[in-house]
Design an enzyme around this catalytic site. Sequence first.
Site, PDB file in Angstrom:
ATOM      1  N   LYS A  24       0.942  -1.115  -0.136  1.00  0.00           N
ATOM      2  CA  LYS A  24       0.151   0.144  -0.035  1.00  0.00           C
ATOM      3  C   LYS A  24       0.831   1.177   0.024  1.00  0.00           C
ATOM      4  O   LYS A  24       0.726   2.182  -0.783  1.00  0.00           O
ATOM      5  CB  LYS A  24      -1.008   0.015   1.353  1.00  0.00           C
ATOM      6  CG  LYS A  24      -2.126  -1.232   1.505  1.00  0.00           C
ATOM      7  CD  LYS A  24      -2.589  -1.064   2.496  1.00  0.00           C
ATOM      8  CE  LYS A  24      -1.920  -1.208   3.928  1.00  0.00           C
ATOM      9  NZ  LYS A  24      -1.414  -2.341   4.278  1.00  0.00           N
TER      10      LYS A  24
ATOM     11  N   ARG B 203      -9.105   1.128   8.849  1.00  0.00           N
ATOM     12  CA  ARG B 203      -8.753  -0.216   9.265  1.00  0.00           C
ATOM     13  C   ARG B 203      -9.856  -0.891   9.939  1.00  0.00           C
ATOM     14  O   ARG B 203      -9.691  -2.257  10.149  1.00  0.00           O
ATOM     15  CB  ARG B 203      -7.526  -0.009  10.131  1.00  0.00           C
ATOM     16  CG  ARG B 203      -6.246  -0.491   9.109  1.00  0.00           C
ATOM     17  CD  ARG B 203      -4.995  -0.614  10.368  1.00  0.00           C
ATOM     18  NE  ARG B 203      -4.108  -1.378   9.864  1.00  0.00           N
ATOM     19  CZ  ARG B 203      -2.694  -0.704   9.286  1.00  0.00           C
ATOM     20  NH1 ARG B 203      -2.800   0.618   9.133  1.00  0.00           N
ATOM     21  NH2 ARG B 203      -1.647  -1.353   8.968  1.00  0.00           N
TER      22      ARG B 203
ATOM     23  N   ARG C 267      11.746  -5.957   4.514  1.00  0.00           N
ATOM     24  CA  ARG C 267      11.360  -4.470   4.409  1.00  0.00           C
ATOM     25  C   ARG C 267      12.224  -3.687   5.401  1.00  0.00           C
ATOM     26  O   ARG C 267      12.713  -4.190   6.394  1.00  0.00           O
ATOM     27  CB  ARG C 267       9.865  -4.174   4.951  1.00  0.00           C
ATOM     28  CG  ARG C 267       9.370  -2.676   5.332  1.00  0.00           C
ATOM     29  CD  ARG C 267       8.111  -2.441   5.130  1.00  0.00           C
ATOM     30  NE  ARG C 267       7.158  -3.047   6.301  1.00  0.00           N
ATOM     31  CZ  ARG C 267       6.000  -2.785   6.174  1.00  0.00           C
ATOM     32  NH1 ARG C 267       5.257  -2.154   5.315  1.00  0.00           N
ATOM     33  NH2 ARG C 267       5.274  -3.022   7.453  1.00  0.00           N
TER      34      ARG C 267
ATOM     35  N   ARG D 177      11.349  -2.608  11.046  1.00  0.00           N
ATOM     36  CA  ARG D 177      10.625  -2.069  12.235  1.00  0.00           C
ATOM     37  C   ARG D 177      10.288  -3.071  13.242  1.00  0.00           C
ATOM     38  O   ARG D 177      10.130  -4.477  12.868  1.00  0.00           O
ATOM     39  CB  ARG D 177       9.105  -1.492  11.283  1.00  0.00           C
ATOM     40  CG  ARG D 177       9.303  -0.366  10.802  1.00  0.00           C
ATOM     41  CD  ARG D 177       7.917  -0.152   9.815  1.00  0.00           C
ATOM     42  NE  ARG D 177       6.655  -0.673  10.304  1.00  0.00           N
ATOM     43  CZ  ARG D 177       5.515  -0.400   9.675  1.00  0.00           C
ATOM     44  NH1 ARG D 177       5.495  -0.116   8.442  1.00  0.00           N
ATOM     45  NH2 ARG D 177       4.568  -1.268  10.254  1.00  0.00           N
TER      46      ARG D 177
ATOM     47  N   ARG E 285      -0.349  -9.585  13.305  1.00  0.00           N
ATOM     48  CA  ARG E 285      -0.987  -8.292  12.411  1.00  0.00           C
ATOM     49  C   ARG E 285      -2.172  -8.936  11.189  1.00  0.00           C
ATOM     50  O   ARG E 285      -2.924  -8.192  11.106  1.00  0.00           O
ATOM     51  CB  ARG E 285       0.125  -7.303  11.740  1.00  0.00           C
ATOM     52  CG  ARG E 285       0.698  -6.763  12.933  1.00  0.00           C
ATOM     53  CD  ARG E 285       2.097  -6.221  12.492  1.00  0.00           C
ATOM     54  NE  ARG E 285       1.927  -5.027  11.418  1.00  0.00           N
ATOM     55  CZ  ARG E 285       2.517  -4.551  10.450  1.00  0.00           C
ATOM     56  NH1 ARG E 285       3.926  -4.846  10.499  1.00  0.00           N
ATOM     57  NH2 ARG E 285       2.266  -3.474   9.776  1.00  0.00           N
TER      58      ARG E 285
END
Length: 213
Positions: free
Chosen positions: A13, A88, A127, A160, A171
Amino acid sequence: MKIIMLGAPGAGKGTQAKQIAEKYSVPHISTGDIFRANIKNGTELGKKAKAYMDQGLLVPDELTCDLVVDRISQADAVNGYVLDGFPRTIPQAEALTSALASRGEKIDFAIDVEVPDENIISRMSGRRACLSCGATYHVEFNPPAKEGICDVCGSRLVLRDDDKPETVQKRLDVYHAQTQPLIDYYKDAGVLRTVDGTQDIQKVFQDIAEILG
Ligand code: ADP
Ligand code: AMP
Protein backbone atom coordinates in the site's frame (compact mmCIF):
# COMPACT_ATOMS: atom_id res chain seq x y z
CA MET A 1 -9.07 12.58 -6.33
CA LYS A 2 -9.73 10.86 -2.98
CA ILE A 3 -8.24 7.40 -2.78
CA ILE A 4 -8.06 4.72 -0.10
CA MET A 5 -5.49 1.92 -0.20
CA LEU A 6 -6.76 -1.41 1.12
CA GLY A 7 -4.78 -4.60 1.62
CA ALA A 8 -2.96 -6.72 4.19
CA PRO A 9 0.04 -5.35 6.07
CA GLY A 10 2.94 -5.61 3.63
CA ALA A 11 0.75 -5.82 0.52
CA GLY A 12 2.48 -2.76 -0.92
CA LYS A 13 0.00 0.00 0.00
CA GLY A 14 2.68 2.48 1.02
CA THR A 15 4.90 1.70 -1.97
CA GLN A 16 2.03 2.33 -4.38
CA ALA A 17 0.57 5.28 -2.43
CA LYS A 18 3.85 7.19 -2.77
CA GLN A 19 3.82 6.78 -6.54
CA ILE A 20 0.14 7.71 -6.80
CA ALA A 21 0.75 10.83 -4.68
CA GLU A 22 3.56 11.89 -6.98
CA LYS A 23 1.73 11.25 -10.25
CA TYR A 24 -1.56 12.87 -9.21
CA SER A 25 -0.05 15.63 -7.02
CA VAL A 26 -2.00 14.76 -3.89
CA PRO A 27 -0.62 14.17 -0.36
CA HIS A 28 0.16 10.64 0.82
CA ILE A 29 -1.39 10.28 4.27
CA SER A 30 -0.20 7.21 6.18
CA THR A 31 -1.57 6.75 9.70
CA GLY A 32 1.32 4.33 10.42
CA ASP A 33 3.83 7.07 9.47
CA ILE A 34 1.96 9.60 11.64
CA PHE A 35 2.06 7.24 14.63
CA ARG A 36 5.74 6.41 14.06
CA ALA A 37 6.61 10.14 13.87
CA ASN A 38 4.77 10.64 17.17
CA ILE A 39 6.67 7.74 18.75
CA LYS A 40 9.97 9.18 17.53
CA ASN A 41 9.09 12.60 18.94
CA GLY A 42 7.99 11.13 22.28
CA THR A 43 4.47 12.63 22.21
CA GLU A 44 1.60 11.42 24.41
CA LEU A 45 -0.14 10.03 21.31
CA GLY A 46 3.07 8.22 20.37
CA LYS A 47 3.35 6.61 23.81
CA LYS A 48 -0.23 5.40 23.68
CA ALA A 49 0.02 4.15 20.07
CA LYS A 50 3.31 2.29 20.62
CA ALA A 51 1.78 -0.02 23.24
CA TYR A 52 -0.69 -1.31 20.61
CA MET A 53 1.62 -1.27 17.60
CA ASP A 54 4.34 -3.33 19.30
CA GLN A 55 1.80 -6.08 19.93
CA GLY A 56 0.53 -6.04 16.35
CA LEU A 57 -2.81 -4.62 17.50
CA LEU A 58 -4.72 -1.68 16.09
CA VAL A 59 -4.54 1.68 17.82
CA PRO A 60 -8.06 2.41 19.17
CA ASP A 61 -10.46 4.20 16.82
CA GLU A 62 -10.84 7.14 19.24
CA LEU A 63 -7.12 7.95 18.86
CA THR A 64 -7.21 7.53 15.08
CA CYS A 65 -10.39 8.95 13.52
CA ASP A 66 -10.12 12.60 14.65
CA LEU A 67 -6.48 12.63 13.64
CA VAL A 68 -7.33 11.67 10.06
CA VAL A 69 -10.38 13.92 9.79
CA ASP A 70 -8.14 16.85 10.91
CA ARG A 71 -5.41 15.88 8.47
CA ILE A 72 -7.71 15.71 5.43
CA SER A 73 -9.10 19.12 6.35
CA GLN A 74 -5.73 20.79 5.83
CA ALA A 75 -5.07 23.05 2.87
CA ASP A 76 -2.85 20.61 0.93
CA ALA A 77 -5.69 18.04 0.86
CA VAL A 78 -8.21 20.24 -0.91
CA ASN A 79 -7.74 18.48 -4.25
CA GLY A 80 -7.68 15.02 -2.71
CA TYR A 81 -5.29 12.57 -1.05
CA VAL A 82 -4.20 8.94 -0.86
CA LEU A 83 -5.07 7.39 2.49
CA ASP A 84 -2.70 4.54 3.35
CA GLY A 85 -3.53 2.43 6.41
CA PHE A 86 -6.82 4.19 7.16
CA PRO A 87 -9.59 3.14 7.51
CA ARG A 88 -8.76 -0.20 9.13
CA THR A 89 -12.06 -0.92 10.88
CA ILE A 90 -15.73 -0.52 9.94
CA PRO A 91 -16.23 2.24 12.57
CA GLN A 92 -13.25 4.13 11.03
CA ALA A 93 -14.79 3.78 7.55
CA GLU A 94 -18.13 5.02 8.86
CA ALA A 95 -16.45 7.99 10.59
CA LEU A 96 -14.71 8.87 7.32
CA THR A 97 -17.86 8.48 5.23
CA SER A 98 -19.83 10.75 7.54
CA ALA A 99 -17.06 13.38 7.83
CA LEU A 100 -16.94 13.51 4.02
CA ALA A 101 -20.74 13.47 3.62
CA SER A 102 -21.02 16.50 5.91
CA ARG A 103 -19.07 18.42 3.25
CA GLY A 104 -20.86 16.82 0.30
CA GLU A 105 -17.82 14.70 -0.59
CA LYS A 106 -17.06 11.01 -1.04
CA ILE A 107 -14.18 8.63 -1.70
CA ASP A 108 -13.56 8.13 -5.45
CA PHE A 109 -11.58 4.87 -5.38
CA ALA A 110 -10.76 2.19 -2.79
CA ILE A 111 -7.89 0.17 -4.26
CA ASP A 112 -7.44 -3.30 -2.81
CA VAL A 113 -3.88 -4.56 -3.31
CA GLU A 114 -4.34 -8.33 -3.14
CA VAL A 115 -1.46 -10.46 -1.82
CA PRO A 116 -1.91 -13.91 -0.23
CA ASP A 117 -0.75 -14.38 3.38
CA GLU A 118 2.05 -16.76 2.35
CA ASN A 119 3.86 -13.93 0.48
CA ILE A 120 3.50 -11.46 3.32
CA ILE A 121 5.94 -12.89 5.87
CA SER A 122 8.93 -12.70 3.48
CA ARG A 123 7.93 -9.20 2.35
CA MET A 124 7.87 -7.98 5.93
CA SER A 125 11.11 -9.58 7.08
CA GLY A 126 12.88 -7.94 4.10
CA ARG A 127 11.23 -4.52 4.53
CA ARG A 128 13.52 -1.73 5.65
CA ALA A 129 12.01 1.56 6.74
CA CYS A 130 13.29 5.09 7.07
CA LEU A 131 11.81 6.50 10.27
CA SER A 132 12.88 10.03 9.27
CA CYS A 133 11.06 10.45 5.94
CA GLY A 134 8.80 7.37 5.74
CA ALA A 135 10.47 5.83 2.66
CA THR A 136 10.25 2.04 2.44
CA TYR A 137 12.60 -0.45 0.80
CA HIS A 138 12.98 -4.20 0.48
CA VAL A 139 16.38 -5.89 0.72
CA GLU A 140 15.63 -8.00 -2.36
CA PHE A 141 12.68 -6.48 -4.26
CA ASN A 142 13.39 -2.76 -3.85
CA PRO A 143 16.86 -2.19 -2.38
CA PRO A 144 18.29 1.27 -1.63
CA ALA A 145 21.33 2.37 -3.69
CA LYS A 146 23.55 2.05 -0.60
CA GLU A 147 22.78 -0.79 1.80
CA GLY A 148 21.09 0.36 5.01
CA ILE A 149 20.87 4.03 3.96
CA CYS A 150 17.77 5.93 2.77
CA ASP A 151 18.05 7.16 -0.86
CA VAL A 152 15.77 10.10 -0.10
CA CYS A 153 17.22 11.59 3.10
CA GLY A 154 20.40 9.64 3.94
CA SER A 155 19.12 8.33 7.30
CA ARG A 156 19.83 4.82 8.56
CA LEU A 157 17.21 2.20 7.60
CA VAL A 158 15.69 -0.09 10.23
CA LEU A 159 13.67 -3.30 10.49
CA ARG A 160 10.47 -2.05 12.15
CA ASP A 161 9.79 -3.65 15.57
CA ASP A 162 6.39 -4.77 14.31
CA ASP A 163 7.87 -6.44 11.19
CA LYS A 164 9.43 -9.26 13.23
CA PRO A 165 7.82 -12.57 12.18
CA GLU A 166 6.09 -13.20 15.53
CA THR A 167 4.27 -9.83 15.29
CA VAL A 168 3.51 -10.14 11.57
CA GLN A 169 1.33 -13.22 12.12
CA LYS A 170 -0.67 -11.31 14.76
CA ARG A 171 -1.06 -8.35 12.36
CA LEU A 172 -2.34 -10.68 9.64
CA ASP A 173 -4.90 -12.15 12.05
CA VAL A 174 -6.01 -8.64 13.02
CA TYR A 175 -6.22 -7.71 9.32
CA HIS A 176 -8.52 -10.63 8.51
CA ALA A 177 -10.74 -10.02 11.54
CA GLN A 178 -11.03 -6.23 11.51
CA THR A 179 -9.90 -4.76 8.18
CA GLN A 180 -10.90 -7.26 5.47
CA PRO A 181 -14.63 -6.49 5.99
CA LEU A 182 -13.86 -3.06 4.47
CA ILE A 183 -13.57 -4.75 1.06
CA ASP A 184 -17.32 -5.44 1.10
CA TYR A 185 -18.02 -2.01 2.60
CA TYR A 186 -16.37 -0.25 -0.35
CA LYS A 187 -17.72 -2.77 -2.87
CA ASP A 188 -21.22 -1.86 -1.68
CA ALA A 189 -20.29 1.83 -2.03
CA GLY A 190 -19.41 1.11 -5.69
CA VAL A 191 -15.80 2.36 -5.46
CA LEU A 192 -13.81 -0.86 -4.95
CA ARG A 193 -11.09 -1.73 -7.49
CA THR A 194 -8.79 -4.74 -7.09
CA VAL A 195 -5.21 -5.15 -8.30
CA ASP A 196 -2.90 -8.18 -8.20
CA GLY A 197 -0.24 -7.12 -5.68
CA THR A 198 2.00 -10.15 -6.34
CA GLN A 199 3.28 -8.59 -9.58
CA ASP A 200 6.42 -6.46 -9.58
CA ILE A 201 6.14 -2.95 -8.16
CA GLN A 202 6.01 -1.13 -11.53
CA LYS A 203 3.37 -3.50 -12.98
CA VAL A 204 1.14 -3.02 -9.94
CA PHE A 205 1.49 0.73 -10.41
CA GLN A 206 0.61 0.48 -14.13
CA ASP A 207 -2.58 -1.37 -13.22
CA ILE A 208 -3.47 1.29 -10.64
CA ALA A 209 -2.74 4.14 -13.05
CA GLU A 210 -5.09 2.52 -15.58
CA ILE A 211 -7.86 2.46 -12.99
CA LEU A 212 -7.31 6.06 -11.91
CA GLY A 213 -7.01 7.26 -15.51
P1 ADP B 1 2.23 -1.81 3.23
O1 ADP B 1 2.27 -0.30 3.17
O2 ADP B 1 1.02 -2.40 2.57
O3 ADP B 1 2.43 -2.34 4.63
P2 ADP B 1 4.80 -1.67 1.83
O4 ADP B 1 4.50 -0.77 0.69
O5 ADP B 1 5.62 -1.11 2.95
O6 ADP B 1 3.44 -2.37 2.40
O7 ADP B 1 5.52 -2.98 1.23
C1 ADP B 1 5.94 -4.04 2.09
C2 ADP B 1 7.31 -4.55 1.64
O8 ADP B 1 7.18 -5.23 0.40
C3 ADP B 1 8.34 -3.43 1.43
O9 ADP B 1 9.60 -3.92 1.82
C4 ADP B 1 8.26 -3.17 -0.09
O10 ADP B 1 9.49 -2.66 -0.59
C5 ADP B 1 7.94 -4.56 -0.64
N1 ADP B 1 7.06 -4.52 -1.82
C6 ADP B 1 6.03 -3.65 -2.07
N2 ADP B 1 5.42 -3.95 -3.24
C7 ADP B 1 6.04 -5.06 -3.72
C8 ADP B 1 5.87 -5.86 -4.89
N3 ADP B 1 4.92 -5.59 -5.80
N4 ADP B 1 6.71 -6.91 -5.06
C9 ADP B 1 7.68 -7.19 -4.14
N5 ADP B 1 7.89 -6.47 -3.01
C10 ADP B 1 7.10 -5.42 -2.81
P1 AMP C 1 1.27 0.53 8.96
O1 AMP C 1 2.44 1.46 8.89
O2 AMP C 1 0.11 0.98 8.13
O3 AMP C 1 1.66 -0.91 8.73
O4 AMP C 1 0.73 0.62 10.48
C1 AMP C 1 1.55 0.18 11.56
C2 AMP C 1 0.71 0.03 12.82
O5 AMP C 1 0.14 1.31 13.19
C3 AMP C 1 -0.51 -0.90 12.71
O6 AMP C 1 -0.16 -2.26 12.90
C4 AMP C 1 -1.40 -0.36 13.84
O7 AMP C 1 -0.94 -0.77 15.11
C5 AMP C 1 -1.16 1.16 13.73
N1 AMP C 1 -2.14 1.78 12.80
C6 AMP C 1 -1.88 2.39 11.61
N2 AMP C 1 -3.02 2.84 11.05
C7 AMP C 1 -4.03 2.50 11.90
C8 AMP C 1 -5.44 2.65 11.87
N3 AMP C 1 -6.07 3.25 10.85
N4 AMP C 1 -6.15 2.18 12.93
C9 AMP C 1 -5.55 1.58 13.96
N5 AMP C 1 -4.23 1.38 14.04
C10 AMP C 1 -3.46 1.83 13.03
